[in-house]
Design an enzyme around this catalytic site. Structure first.
Site, mmCIF file in Angstrom:
data_model
loop_
_atom_site.group_PDB
_atom_site.id
_atom_site.type_symbol
_atom_site.label_atom_id
_atom_site.label_comp_id
_atom_site.label_asym_id
_atom_site.label_seq_id
_atom_site.Cartn_x
_atom_site.Cartn_y
_atom_site.Cartn_z
ATOM 1 C CE LYS A 12 -28.836 12.376 57.487
ATOM 2 N NZ LYS A 12 -30.022 12.566 56.633
ATOM 3 C CB THR A 57 -27.630 11.016 53.448
ATOM 4 O OG1 THR A 57 -28.964 11.495 53.607
ATOM 5 C CG2 THR A 57 -27.083 11.444 52.092
ATOM 6 N NE ARG A 169 2.019 41.029 68.999
ATOM 7 C CZ ARG A 169 1.639 40.779 67.760
ATOM 8 N NH1 ARG A 169 0.735 41.559 67.171
ATOM 9 N NH2 ARG A 169 2.155 39.762 67.085
ATOM 10 C CD GLN A 216 2.878 37.020 59.832
ATOM 11 O OE1 GLN A 216 3.015 37.382 61.004
ATOM 12 N NE2 GLN A 216 2.317 37.796 58.915
ATOM 13 C CG HIS A 244 -6.269 42.241 66.873
ATOM 14 N ND1 HIS A 244 -4.947 42.195 66.507
ATOM 15 C CD2 HIS A 244 -6.984 41.987 65.739
ATOM 16 C CE1 HIS A 244 -4.852 41.940 65.209
ATOM 17 N NE2 HIS A 244 -6.071 41.801 64.722
#
Length: 281
Positions: A12, A57, A169, A216, A244
């Site tokens: 479920k 379920t 940034r 990263q 972004h």
């Protein structure tokens, strides 16, 4: 029979559970979404429609609500209670997977709460095979943003590259992090809450403290910090979409833009994923 069943499960999904603690005048609130998945000796129902080994379920859904009657505790412990029950009480079932997402509400009074749309989820997945339980915990949609201390330059450029290098940034993401515990704790209730708080705190600190040269690099810093903070964690899996933010060009209006006005991007977006694990001894 020329065609055989491969791995399969049923359960479920999307069981919405809200529990109110009324032990005192200051009520408690828990808001969960639970997903169950059972597997085992289910060939008969697939090959012939014989359902004698199938726990419906709908019954799985009802079990979730019934188990919540006496309390939930950490979502990891609640998921394990359910998984063990489904396997131990159902002869045909040999493994159960229970996934839970917890929706956080902010208290604004003794019995009043607020929660914005969307937002961070605390997550867990417990798999029990009749012998042992494996537990993973984490967060999803944890929105984080640094307004500076982020660069992206020195990257490979070819004839199709148009992205300009930048030494300042906005770095924004919506973190999905999952960490695996290496062993079952002796005191599940106290341990899981403490470990989650330590891991989440380490994640936030790593994001805030890391001068990022790439998303990263930030990913590795976050995973490393969680592993240092919680020795019981064996590895951390991370998914970091790059939300972004583009500096908007105001020159056409005769205005400069000293890094104060940005357009938030939508699609497409960069997606950085990786696993940080402990080195083998």
């Amino acid at each position: 029979m020329p065609y055989a069943m491969g791995p399969n499960n049923y359960g479920k999904s999307g069981i919405r559970l809200v529990r109110v603690a009324r032990d005192t005048a200051r009520h408690g609130l828990r808001d969960l979404t639970v997903h169950t998945a059972l597997s085992g000796d289910l060939d008969a129902t697939h090959y012939t429609g014989d359902n004698t080994g199938v726990l419906p379920t709908d019954t799985q859904k009802n079990t979730v609500y019934a188990f919540a009657r006496d309390g939930i505790g950490p979502i990891e412990a609640f998921a394990e209670r359910l998984a063990r029950h489904f396997v131990d009480a159902t002869p045909a079932i040999t493994a159960a997977r229970v996934q839970i997402e917890e929706h956080a509400w902010t208290r604004i009074g003794d019995h009043s709460f607020t929660r914005g749309e969307g937002g961070e989820l605390r997550t867990t997945e417990v798999v029990y095979d009749g012998t042992s339980a494996r537990t993973a915990s984490g967060v999803r949609d944890l929105l984080l943003l640094n307004t500076t201390d982020s660069e992206f330059n020195g990257f490979l450029a070819d004839e199709y590259t148009t992205l300009p290098e930048t030494d300042d940034r906005i770095l924004a993401t919506a973190v999905t992090a999952t960490w695996d515990y290496r062993a079952e704790p002796d005191d599940g209730g106290a341990f899981y809450d403490q470990a989650f708080n330590a891991a989440r705190g380490a994640l936030l600190a790593a994001f805030a403290d890391t001068y990022s040269l790439s998303l990263q690099q930030t990913l590795h810093a976050v995973g490393e910090r969680i592993l240092k903070a919680v020795p019981e964690v064996g590895e951390v899996r991370l998914s970091l979409p790059n939300r972004h933010h583009y500096r908007f060009d105001l020159e056409r209006f005769g205005l400069d833009n000293p890094g104060v006005v940005f357009q938030a991007g939508d699609l497409p977006y960069g997606l950085i994923e990786g696993t940080v694990r402990r080195e083998a001894a």
